[in-house]
Enzyme design. Structure first.
Site, mmCIF file in Angstrom:
data_model
loop_
_atom_site.group_PDB
_atom_site.id
_atom_site.type_symbol
_atom_site.label_atom_id
_atom_site.label_comp_id
_atom_site.label_asym_id
_atom_site.label_seq_id
_atom_site.Cartn_x
_atom_site.Cartn_y
_atom_site.Cartn_z
ATOM 1 N N PHE A 16 20.459 -25.188 28.864
ATOM 2 C CA PHE A 16 21.640 -24.770 27.750
ATOM 3 C C PHE A 16 22.684 -23.651 28.286
ATOM 4 O O PHE A 16 22.635 -22.496 28.144
ATOM 5 C CB PHE A 16 20.879 -23.611 26.700
ATOM 6 C CG PHE A 16 19.673 -24.575 26.278
ATOM 7 C CD1 PHE A 16 19.628 -25.265 25.018
ATOM 8 C CD2 PHE A 16 18.150 -24.384 26.731
ATOM 9 C CE1 PHE A 16 18.585 -25.875 24.448
ATOM 10 C CE2 PHE A 16 17.141 -25.069 26.060
ATOM 11 C CZ PHE A 16 17.295 -25.876 25.023
ATOM 12 N N CYS B 21 29.218 -1.452 5.538
ATOM 13 C CA CYS B 21 29.614 -2.538 6.521
ATOM 14 C C CYS B 21 28.307 -2.788 7.257
ATOM 15 O O CYS B 21 27.514 -2.364 7.581
ATOM 16 C CB CYS B 21 30.553 -1.930 7.494
ATOM 17 S SG CYS B 21 31.100 -3.117 8.600
ATOM 18 N N CYS C 298 36.405 1.087 13.645
ATOM 19 C CA CYS C 298 35.325 0.564 14.059
ATOM 20 C C CYS C 298 34.890 1.018 15.365
ATOM 21 O O CYS C 298 35.796 1.218 16.434
ATOM 22 C CB CYS C 298 35.363 -1.179 14.137
ATOM 23 S SG CYS C 298 34.049 -2.222 14.737
ATOM 24 N N CYS D 33 18.047 -14.624 22.500
ATOM 25 C CA CYS D 33 18.470 -13.699 21.564
ATOM 26 C C CYS D 33 17.591 -13.678 20.180
ATOM 27 O O CYS D 33 18.273 -13.218 19.135
ATOM 28 C CB CYS D 33 19.971 -14.204 20.987
ATOM 29 S SG CYS D 33 20.164 -16.104 20.230
#
Length: 400
Positions: free
Chosen positions: A266, A57, A135, A358
């Site tokens: 932002f 995954c 998960c 990020c």
């Protein structure tokens, strides 16, 4: 077989182990030894992956590492990017790692297979969908929707057809948006309503290619920042975890200190403007109109001293004279960074900057412009809110 193989020294950017002889070895941890035939002999930092779907995954790349090694990886991603731009921060805060099962927003994929729809994350660097049976990163409330959605989509996908499912936890519960599935006529409408009622959804939206349209929303859906509820447009961006969001906010709070006037650039839905703006005068700029309207509604309802502007900061960044009005600036740009805005900031007199990123690489390039303009990078706070992922976030605080 001998265990005198090559020692794994560290984890490279994509999650491979890097050996002392320069090899990249998948699923190797620092302290492992790798024989010439590729056999890995586990060392002290190798752990048993908790999920049966790892490493197939693509949702996780680092489940074979212990937490100390993951923290080192997150920190090193940030510091290596800064070092490449010849920047040394005054201080590096401890790494913040979000816990397992804390993801409150995720985009899953569904594809019609011979035994019905498969739903999950895609395989690494592939469009193949891993049919999720467990998960360890999703909040259990989101994972609980996977099996019901598999049943709902049973006859809603074309042969070989695919759909995209966005799940989020909001103030009212679970928000679901489905793109690419067919719910036609009265029968399709009734199926949507019955599903939403049965599972107590906050909202269910469908996207037929023209943007998500709510089909079930008994109460207006909101998300709260600093206790202020904000209308949430379907599919709007949220930080991946509430835990990670709180870490980013606190790091930004430390960077702006007691500044009375702040600009949030932002700004999105107001993650920072609303959480940190109470008791201050705030200017918030955001390029997506729907987000600005939501932010404005939340600020007005809370009676904040806030001005919210729809403004494309890539094409029309705040100029130096505008920036000089503020005692602190917070900016949280997309992955590409904030090149044009950082150029203007480097020339401004604003005393404090909190830069939320990020992408360590784009952050470091913007940081280099600020440092060249006379700012000091006082502190960086590395944050790993995408548990077991190579995706890294941070907050850098600057002072002039």
């Amino acid at each position: 077989m001998s265990v005198d193989g090559s020692l794994v020294l560290r984890v490279a950017a994509l999650g491979d182990g890097l050996t002392e002889d320069g090899r990249h070895v998948a699923l190797a941890a620092p302290g492992d030894r790798v024989d010439t035939d590729g056999t890995i002999h586990f060392g002290p930092h190798h752990q048993e992956p908790p999920c049966r779907h790892f490493p197939e995954c693509g949702g996780c790349q680092l489940q074979h590492l212990d937490d100390a090694t993951i923290a080192d990886f997150v920190r090193d991603r940030v510091l290596n990017a800064l070092e490449a731009n010849e920047i040394v921060p005054d201080d590096v805060a401890p790494v913040h790692l979000s816990p397992p099962q804390s993801r409150r927003r995720a985009v899953l994929h569904a594809i019609n297979g011979p035994k019905g729809p498969r739903i999950g994350f895609t395989k690494e660097r592939s469009h193949h969908v891993i049919d999720m049976s467990e998960c360890h990163v999703l909040d259990p409330r989101l994972f609980a929707m996977v099996a019901p959605l598999r049943a709902l989509l049973g006859n809603r996908l074309a042969k070989g057809g695919a759909a995209e499912i966005t799940l989020a936890i909001v103030d009212q519960g679970v928000d679901v948006a489905i793109k690419g599935a067919r719910f036609e006529g009265l029968e399709g409408h009734d199926a949507i309503i019955d599903f939403a009622e049965q599972h107590g959804l906050a909202r269910l939206s469908l996207d037929d290619g023209y943007g998500p349209e709510p089909r079930w929303e008994p109460r207006p859906v909101t998300i709260s920042f600093g206790g202020i509820a904000v209308p949430l447009p379907p599919g709007a961006f949220l930080q991946a975890t509430a835990d990670g969001e709180a870490a980013l906010i606190e790091a930004a709070r430390g960077g702006i200190g007691d500044a009375a006037t702040i600009a949030d650039l932002f700004a999105g839905l107001g993650t920072f403007a609303l959480s940190l703006g109470q008791g201050r005068r705030v200017y918030a700029a955001e390029g997506e109109r729907a987000l600005v309207e939501s932010l404005k509604a939340g600020a007005n309802a809370a009676r904040l001293h806030a001005v919210c502007e729809h403004r494309d900061l890539f094409r029309r960044p705040l100029e130096t004279a505008e920036l000089d009005r503020f005692e602190a600036v917070i900016l949280d740009p997309p992955r590409a960074g904030a090149r044009e805005q950082s150029i203007r900031l480097a020339e401004a007199k604003t005393p404090h900057i909190a830069y939320v990123s990020c992408n360590p690489a784009s952050f470091a390039k913007d940081a280099a412009r600020l440092v060249a303009g006379g700012y000091r990078l006082r502190r960086v706070t590395p944050v790993g809110q995408f548990r077991w992922s190579t995706h890294v976030e941070l907050v850098g605080t600057f002072e002039r």
